[in-house]
Design a protein around this motif. Sequence first.
Motif, PDB file in Angstrom:
ATOM      1  N   MET A   1       0.835  -1.205   0.000  1.00  0.00           N
ATOM      2  CA  MET A   1       0.000   0.000   0.000  1.00  0.00           C
ATOM      3  C   MET A   1       0.864   1.247   0.000  1.00  0.00           C
ATOM      4  O   MET A   1       1.893   1.291   0.677  1.00  0.00           O
ATOM      5  N   ARG A   2       0.420   2.244  -0.757  1.00  0.00           N
ATOM      6  CA  ARG A   2       1.213   3.463  -0.851  1.00  0.00           C
ATOM      7  C   ARG A   2       1.085   4.289   0.418  1.00  0.00           C
ATOM      8  O   ARG A   2       0.107   4.179   1.170  1.00  0.00           O
ATOM      9  N   THR A   3       2.077   5.105   0.650  1.00  0.00           N
ATOM     10  CA  THR A   3       2.051   5.998   1.812  1.00  0.00           C
ATOM     11  C   THR A   3       1.406   7.314   1.410  1.00  0.00           C
ATOM     12  O   THR A   3       1.806   7.931   0.425  1.00  0.00           O
ATOM     13  N   ILE A   4       0.423   7.725   2.148  1.00  0.00           N
ATOM     14  CA  ILE A   4      -0.254   8.990   1.857  1.00  0.00           C
ATOM     15  C   ILE A   4       0.382  10.085   2.715  1.00  0.00           C
ATOM     16  O   ILE A   4       0.709   9.867   3.889  1.00  0.00           O
ATOM     17  N   SER A   5       0.598  11.241   2.125  1.00  0.00           N
ATOM     18  CA  SER A   5       1.294  12.330   2.828  1.00  0.00           C
ATOM     19  C   SER A   5       0.304  13.347   3.401  1.00  0.00           C
ATOM     20  O   SER A   5      -0.843  13.450   2.950  1.00  0.00           O
ATOM     21  N   GLU A  51      -4.725   5.001   7.346  1.00  0.00           N
ATOM     22  CA  GLU A  51      -3.800   3.873   7.167  1.00  0.00           C
ATOM     23  C   GLU A  51      -4.294   2.626   7.909  1.00  0.00           C
ATOM     24  O   GLU A  51      -4.187   1.510   7.400  1.00  0.00           O
ATOM     25  N   ASP A  52      -4.827   2.815   9.119  1.00  0.00           N
ATOM     26  CA  ASP A  52      -5.381   1.680   9.873  1.00  0.00           C
ATOM     27  C   ASP A  52      -6.579   1.082   9.136  1.00  0.00           C
ATOM     28  O   ASP A  52      -6.715  -0.142   9.037  1.00  0.00           O
ATOM     29  N   ALA A  53      -7.444   1.965   8.619  1.00  0.00           N
ATOM     30  CA  ALA A  53      -8.626   1.506   7.884  1.00  0.00           C
ATOM     31  C   ALA A  53      -8.226   0.766   6.608  1.00  0.00           C
ATOM     32  O   ALA A  53      -8.795  -0.280   6.280  1.00  0.00           O
ATOM     33  N   GLY A  54      -7.233   1.314   5.892  1.00  0.00           N
ATOM     34  CA  GLY A  54      -6.761   0.672   4.663  1.00  0.00           C
ATOM     35  C   GLY A  54      -6.197  -0.713   4.922  1.00  0.00           C
ATOM     36  O   GLY A  54      -6.460  -1.667   4.171  1.00  0.00           O
ATOM     37  N   ALA A  55      -5.424  -0.850   6.001  1.00  0.00           N
ATOM     38  CA  ALA A  55      -4.838  -2.155   6.346  1.00  0.00           C
ATOM     39  C   ALA A  55      -5.940  -3.167   6.674  1.00  0.00           C
ATOM     40  O   ALA A  55      -5.863  -4.344   6.279  1.00  0.00           O
ATOM     41  N   ILE A 188     -20.955  -5.649  13.079  1.00  0.00           N
ATOM     42  CA  ILE A 188     -20.226  -5.662  11.802  1.00  0.00           C
ATOM     43  C   ILE A 188     -19.230  -4.508  11.824  1.00  0.00           C
ATOM     44  O   ILE A 188     -19.625  -3.361  12.046  1.00  0.00           O
ATOM     45  N   PRO A 189     -17.949  -4.777  11.628  1.00  0.00           N
ATOM     46  CA  PRO A 189     -16.944  -3.701  11.666  1.00  0.00           C
ATOM     47  C   PRO A 189     -17.207  -2.644  10.601  1.00  0.00           C
ATOM     48  O   PRO A 189     -17.644  -2.955   9.487  1.00  0.00           O
ATOM     49  N   THR A 190     -16.953  -1.380  10.959  1.00  0.00           N
ATOM     50  CA  THR A 190     -17.196  -0.279  10.033  1.00  0.00           C
ATOM     51  C   THR A 190     -15.958   0.583   9.859  1.00  0.00           C
ATOM     52  O   THR A 190     -15.202   0.816  10.806  1.00  0.00           O
ATOM     53  N   VAL A 191     -15.782   1.021   8.621  1.00  0.00           N
ATOM     54  CA  VAL A 191     -14.783   2.039   8.289  1.00  0.00           C
ATOM     55  C   VAL A 191     -15.590   3.254   7.856  1.00  0.00           C
ATOM     56  O   VAL A 191     -16.502   3.122   7.033  1.00  0.00           O
ATOM     57  N   GLY A 192     -15.312   4.414   8.426  1.00  0.00           N
ATOM     58  CA  GLY A 192     -16.152   5.557   8.089  1.00  0.00           C
ATOM     59  C   GLY A 192     -15.414   6.878   8.138  1.00  0.00           C
ATOM     60  O   GLY A 192     -14.495   7.064   8.946  1.00  0.00           O
ATOM     61  N   ILE A 193     -15.818   7.790   7.241  1.00  0.00           N
ATOM     62  CA  ILE A 193     -15.296   9.161   7.269  1.00  0.00           C
ATOM     63  C   ILE A 193     -16.130   9.923   8.295  1.00  0.00           C
ATOM     64  O   ILE A 193     -17.335  10.092   8.127  1.00  0.00           O
ATOM     65  N   THR A 194     -15.482  10.354   9.364  1.00  0.00           N
ATOM     66  CA  THR A 194     -16.193  11.026  10.455  1.00  0.00           C
ATOM     67  C   THR A 194     -15.772  12.490  10.517  1.00  0.00           C
ATOM     68  O   THR A 194     -14.627  12.806  10.833  1.00  0.00           O
ATOM     69  N   ASP A 195     -16.708  13.370  10.210  1.00  0.00           N
ATOM     70  CA  ASP A 195     -16.459  14.809  10.305  1.00  0.00           C
ATOM     71  C   ASP A 195     -16.639  15.240  11.763  1.00  0.00           C
ATOM     72  O   ASP A 195     -16.974  14.423  12.630  1.00  0.00           O
ATOM     73  N   THR A 196     -16.455  16.517  12.027  1.00  0.00           N
ATOM     74  CA  THR A 196     -16.510  17.005  13.408  1.00  0.00           C
ATOM     75  C   THR A 196     -17.909  16.982  14.014  1.00  0.00           C
ATOM     76  O   THR A 196     -18.062  17.158  15.224  1.00  0.00           O
ATOM     77  N   ASN A 197     -18.933  16.748  13.191  1.00  0.00           N
ATOM     78  CA  ASN A 197     -20.310  16.675  13.703  1.00  0.00           C
ATOM     79  C   ASN A 197     -20.771  15.238  13.923  1.00  0.00           C
ATOM     80  O   ASN A 197     -21.920  14.994  14.273  1.00  0.00           O
ATOM     81  N   LEU A 220      -9.740   9.899  -0.090  1.00  0.00           N
ATOM     82  CA  LEU A 220      -9.916   8.861   0.922  1.00  0.00           C
ATOM     83  C   LEU A 220     -10.497   7.580   0.323  1.00  0.00           C
ATOM     84  O   LEU A 220     -10.059   6.477   0.647  1.00  0.00           O
ATOM     85  N   ALA A 221     -11.489   7.739  -0.559  1.00  0.00           N
ATOM     86  CA  ALA A 221     -12.101   6.571  -1.200  1.00  0.00           C
ATOM     87  C   ALA A 221     -11.087   5.846  -2.084  1.00  0.00           C
ATOM     88  O   ALA A 221     -11.050   4.610  -2.115  1.00  0.00           O
ATOM     89  N   ASP A 222     -10.273   6.608  -2.804  1.00  0.00           N
ATOM     90  CA  ASP A 222      -9.225   6.007  -3.645  1.00  0.00           C
ATOM     91  C   ASP A 222      -8.308   5.115  -2.820  1.00  0.00           C
ATOM     92  O   ASP A 222      -7.965   4.000  -3.235  1.00  0.00           O
ATOM     93  N   TYR A 223      -7.916   5.616  -1.672  1.00  0.00           N
ATOM     94  CA  TYR A 223      -6.997   4.867  -0.801  1.00  0.00           C
ATOM     95  C   TYR A 223      -7.654   3.567  -0.321  1.00  0.00           C
ATOM     96  O   TYR A 223      -7.032   2.501  -0.349  1.00  0.00           O
ATOM     97  N   ILE A 224      -8.912   3.658   0.103  1.00  0.00           N
ATOM     98  CA  ILE A 224      -9.626   2.481   0.612  1.00  0.00           C
ATOM     99  C   ILE A 224      -9.833   1.446  -0.496  1.00  0.00           C
ATOM    100  O   ILE A 224      -9.612   0.240  -0.298  1.00  0.00           O
ATOM    101  N   PHE A 225     -10.214   1.912  -1.689  1.00  0.00           N
ATOM    102  CA  PHE A 225     -10.459   0.967  -2.782  1.00  0.00           C
ATOM    103  C   PHE A 225      -9.154   0.383  -3.329  1.00  0.00           C
ATOM    104  O   PHE A 225      -9.131  -0.766  -3.771  1.00  0.00           O
ATOM    105  N   ASP A 226      -8.085   1.154  -3.308  1.00  0.00           N
ATOM    106  CA  ASP A 226      -6.778   0.606  -3.690  1.00  0.00           C
ATOM    107  C   ASP A 226      -6.372  -0.506  -2.725  1.00  0.00           C
ATOM    108  O   ASP A 226      -5.794  -1.517  -3.129  1.00  0.00           O
ATOM    109  N   ALA A 227      -6.671  -0.303  -1.446  1.00  0.00           N
ATOM    110  CA  ALA A 227      -6.377  -1.333  -0.442  1.00  0.00           C
ATOM    111  C   ALA A 227      -7.178  -2.600  -0.725  1.00  0.00           C
ATOM    112  O   ALA A 227      -6.655  -3.722  -0.616  1.00  0.00           O
ATOM    113  N   TRP A 228      -8.448  -2.419  -1.116  1.00  0.00           N
ATOM    114  CA  TRP A 228      -9.290  -3.578  -1.442  1.00  0.00           C
ATOM    115  C   TRP A 228      -8.732  -4.325  -2.662  1.00  0.00           C
ATOM    116  O   TRP A 228      -8.661  -5.560  -2.666  1.00  0.00           O
TER     117      TRP A 228
END
Length: 301
Positions: A1-5, A51-55, A188-197, A220-228
Amino acid sequence: MRTISLEELLEAGCHFGHQVSRQNAKAREYIFEARDNIHIIDLEKTKEGLEDAGAYVKNIAKKNGTLLVIGTKRQSVSVLDEMKKKLAAEGIDGVYFVTKRWIGGTLTNSSEVAKNYKKLKDIAEKLKDPSARSKYTKKELSDLDKTRQKLIGFYGGVAEMPGLPDALFIIDTHQEHVAASEAYKAEIPTVGITDTNADPTIITYPIPANDDAVGSIKLLADYIFDAWIEGRKAREEIVKVEEKKEAEKVTKVDESVLEAKKEAKEGESAIAKKKETASVKKPVSAVKPTKTPVKKSTEKK
């Protein structure tokens, strides 16, 4: 997996949160500061969560699991359409999408919801079969097609899912709080984009980030789907190695069977040869010496 900066996250606008007044108290640990009445998200936490979600997603894909992606907000629909094309181009399966509306009970009352999946399948089969179509009037066929379109809008993305998914990827967990709550109850485990609200405590792998900007969602979606995709390809390699080992095992078994048959045939040949040799040699019969009977003398002394 690539490293995101951090620079990539910054350029995509992942650091912009909501107004201070809309803050969820449970998201406080992910907030860096407030600027002009807008919360700024700590991108170090974003990077760590991503990175944790991608792994995790990669591991699920590697184990031949399934992923249900939920993103019904306008900004996420176009991004998820791109992701669908990306997966199709790579020939990757196991991902299902909900982009129109989340139907309550999909995870917690799946047996009832499955009835609607069956209804959708039955209607689709009726409309495809010419003999079945001939039994209905034009108006009835039109009504059936409208019902089919409606069901596709609700269940089209999940109707073909073999069972409950192994994980969820939710874009905007605040808007999709019903789905997030159902996944939490169904364990069921979830991966989610959580904003401040949003409440990050019900998400297994929260990614604190801006869930309104298209650039942020896409990165963010690109990273998750690349991991998949990486996980699925790793799975394919594992399957190939297992098939190769199985083929080698079968070959070894076949060779041992052939060797055993050969040895048995050689043994049979040896026995047959011995029998043939024994039949050629005639046994010499032993001549017993004959005893001459001694005549007793009849003369009297």
